[in-house]
Design an enzyme around this catalytic site. Structure first.
Site, PDB file in Angstrom:
ATOM      1  N   ARG A 185     -20.399  24.786  24.205  1.00 39.28           N
ATOM      2  CA  ARG A 185     -20.422  25.787  25.273  1.00 39.28           C
ATOM      3  C   ARG A 185     -20.736  25.197  26.636  1.00 39.28           C
ATOM      4  O   ARG A 185     -20.456  25.820  27.657  1.00 39.28           O
ATOM      5  CB  ARG A 185     -21.486  26.851  24.961  1.00 39.28           C
ATOM      6  CG  ARG A 185     -21.052  27.784  23.905  1.00 39.28           C
ATOM      7  CD  ARG A 185     -21.729  29.114  23.839  1.00 39.28           C
ATOM      8  NE  ARG A 185     -23.041  29.298  24.344  1.00 39.28           N
ATOM      9  CZ  ARG A 185     -23.938  30.111  23.774  1.00 39.28           C
ATOM     10  NH1 ARG A 185     -23.632  30.749  22.647  1.00 39.28           N
ATOM     11  NH2 ARG A 185     -25.107  30.303  24.306  1.00 39.28           N
ATOM     12  N   ASP A 232     -15.533  31.783  21.158  1.00 34.85           N
ATOM     13  CA  ASP A 232     -15.071  32.121  19.803  1.00 34.85           C
ATOM     14  C   ASP A 232     -13.638  32.667  19.784  1.00 34.85           C
ATOM     15  O   ASP A 232     -12.992  32.682  18.742  1.00 34.85           O
ATOM     16  CB  ASP A 232     -15.994  33.173  19.171  1.00 34.85           C
ATOM     17  CG  ASP A 232     -17.365  32.618  18.841  1.00 34.85           C
ATOM     18  OD1 ASP A 232     -17.554  31.399  18.973  1.00 34.85           O
ATOM     19  OD2 ASP A 232     -18.240  33.410  18.460  1.00 34.85           O
ATOM     20  N   ARG A 247     -18.195   8.241   3.374  1.00 32.62           N
ATOM     21  CA  ARG A 247     -19.012   9.464   3.287  1.00 32.62           C
ATOM     22  C   ARG A 247     -18.169  10.719   3.498  1.00 32.62           C
ATOM     23  O   ARG A 247     -17.102  10.661   4.117  1.00 32.62           O
ATOM     24  CB  ARG A 247     -20.056   9.469   4.407  1.00 32.62           C
ATOM     25  CG  ARG A 247     -21.250   8.598   4.112  1.00 32.62           C
ATOM     26  CD  ARG A 247     -22.168   8.556   5.312  1.00 32.62           C
ATOM     27  NE  ARG A 247     -23.345   7.767   5.003  1.00 32.62           N
ATOM     28  CZ  ARG A 247     -24.151   7.247   5.915  1.00 32.62           C
ATOM     29  NH1 ARG A 247     -23.907   7.411   7.202  1.00 32.62           N
ATOM     30  NH2 ARG A 247     -25.201   6.543   5.549  1.00 32.62           N
TER      31      ARG A 247
HETATM   32  O1  F6P Z   1     -20.619  34.120  21.221  1.00 33.14           O
HETATM   33  C1  F6P Z   1     -20.308  32.804  20.988  1.00 33.14           C
HETATM   34  C2  F6P Z   1     -21.306  32.101  20.164  1.00 33.14           C
HETATM   35  O2  F6P Z   1     -21.055  30.813  20.543  1.00 33.14           O
HETATM   36  C3  F6P Z   1     -21.257  32.283  18.651  1.00 33.14           C
HETATM   37  O3  F6P Z   1     -20.305  31.503  17.987  1.00 33.14           O
HETATM   38  C4  F6P Z   1     -22.657  31.936  18.235  1.00 33.14           C
HETATM   39  O4  F6P Z   1     -23.029  32.506  17.011  1.00 33.14           O
HETATM   40  C5  F6P Z   1     -23.461  32.500  19.342  1.00 33.14           C
HETATM   41  O5  F6P Z   1     -22.658  32.414  20.495  1.00 33.14           O
HETATM   42  C6  F6P Z   1     -24.787  31.832  19.495  1.00 33.14           C
HETATM   43  O6  F6P Z   1     -25.298  32.061  20.767  1.00 33.14           O
HETATM   44  P1  F6P Z   1     -26.841  32.199  21.158  1.00 33.14           P
HETATM   45  O7  F6P Z   1     -27.600  31.255  20.322  1.00 33.14           O
HETATM   46  O8  F6P Z   1     -26.835  31.870  22.609  1.00 33.14           O
HETATM   47  O9  F6P Z   1     -27.221  33.610  20.888  1.00 33.14           O
END
Ligand code: F6P
Length: 345
Positions: free
Chosen positions: A278, A130, A165
């Site tokens: 990620r 983030d 779309r």
């Molecule tokens: O901290 C980064 C992040 O990718 C956020 O953008 C997201 O809300 C969160 O992690 C979600 O992570 P998890 O589902 O693993 O708790």
């Protein structure tokens, strides 16, 4: 005589591409300094439950490019249980840990700072796709996530154009819209919605209508998962929270898409990029950044600069206090957001 130190590493919170490269950087530098390294498993859980693995240069081969974290990660927080801190202290004493390098996002680092206040010898390394941690211009993993989201937006353009779309792309970004802003700009999105600027669904639909009136029948709307409608715009369901008290998100893309369909009649689809942002290998940029963070963290530990966090500022790695870094989130530069928002709609 110089007494070797025993350094420990943990990775906490959501994973990010480059975590393993940081671990490798720590181990290589620590080994050069004559120090030993162990890795706690699953973030603070491993500290509380005395679960760890030995780390050496040989065991870190191949980690530069490997996604995820070999140590595992959780959002477990020692302050959530009454005896969490005592368990951590017992593990430190039993294993003779001289310093802990805690690699994590805002939640893990805040917890690390609390442990520092209790006298634990800690060093912080900022981690999050983030990119919202204060006092560091960049966190590793962010650039990789932006590359992934940008590539996806590029692919969505061609299918959106073929079908006339609107496609709403939901990207990660709980409190801030760095990924949305950068990927939206790099991917040529029509509109970008981020948590820092609550949006008006009427304005969103007007912008799409204006575009259609100009003969552009497809549009890409990038929405950060934490984006919120302006009060009175439309209702969103209540959210749940994780162990660090962070809101659990996901679903705003679908809500925005259904509002667009309802209000404009344009055929609208949603794509939630989610965890692909990620996972997998870090980009070249993040391999470099992550390695550098790891090396500097091992140096800070060797110099016993406890309570410090490694930060990237103006092309240099420097040290700041963890307490200062977690005091305030780093938001998207308003001027950059203006550039991302005014170019295409
Ligand atoms: O901290 C980064 C992040 O990718 C956020 O953008 C997201 O809300 C969160 O992690 C979600 O992570 P998890 O589902 O693993 O708790």
């Amino acid at each position: 005589m110089i007494v070797p130190m025993k350094l420990a590493v943990l990775t906490g919170g959501g994973d990010a591409p480059g975590l393993n490269a940081v671990i490798r950087g720590v181990v290589r530098q620590a080994t050069q300094d004559g120090n030993e390294v162990i890795g706690f498993r699953d973030g603070w859980r491993g500290v509380m439950e005395d679960e760890w693995m030995a780390l050496d240069v040989e065991g870190c081969r191949g980690l530069l490019t490997r996604g995820g974290t070999i140590l595992g990660t959780t959002r477990l927080n020692p302050f959530m249980t009454e005896d969490g801190r005592d368990k951590c202290r017992a593990t430190f004493e039993k294993n003779g840990v001289d310093a802990l390098i805690s690699i994590g996002g805002e939640g893990t680092l805040s917890c690390t700072q609390e442990m520092h206040k209790l006298g634990f010898p800690v060093i912080g390394v900022p981690k999050t796709i983030d990119n919202d941690i204060g006092l560091t211009e960049m966190t590793f993993g962010f650039a990789t996530a932006v590359d992934i989201a940008t590539e996806a937006i590029g692919r969505l353009h061609t299918t959106a154009e073929s079908h006339d779309r609107v496609i709403v792309v939901e990207v990660m970004g709980r409190h801030v819209g760095h990924i949305a802003t950068w990927a939206g700009l790099a991917g040529g999105a029509t509109l970008t919605l981020i948590p820092e600027h609550p949006f008006d669904i009427v304005e969103v639909c007007d912008a799409l209508r204006r575009r259609h009136d100009r003969g552009k029948y497809s549009s890409i709307v990038v929405v950060a998962e934490g984006a919120k409608p302006r009060p009175g715009s439309f209702e969103i369901p209540d959210a749940s929270f994780d162990e660090f008290g962070h809101i659990k998100l996901g679903g705003i893309g679908e809500l925005v898409a259904s509002q667009i369909t309802e209000r404009t009649g344009f055929e609208t689809r949603t794509t939630v990029l989610g965890y692909v942002q990620r996972g997998g290998e870090p980009s070249a940029h993040d391999r470099v950044l992550a390695t550098w963070f790891g090396v500097e963290a091992a140096r800070a530990a060797d110099e016993k600069d406890f309570g410090s966090m490694i930060a990237y500022q103006c092309g240099e790695m420097t040290r700041v206090r963890i307490s200062d870094a977690v005091a305030e989130l780093k938001y998207v530069n308003p001027r950059l957001f203006e550039v991302a928002s005014t170019f295409f709609a």
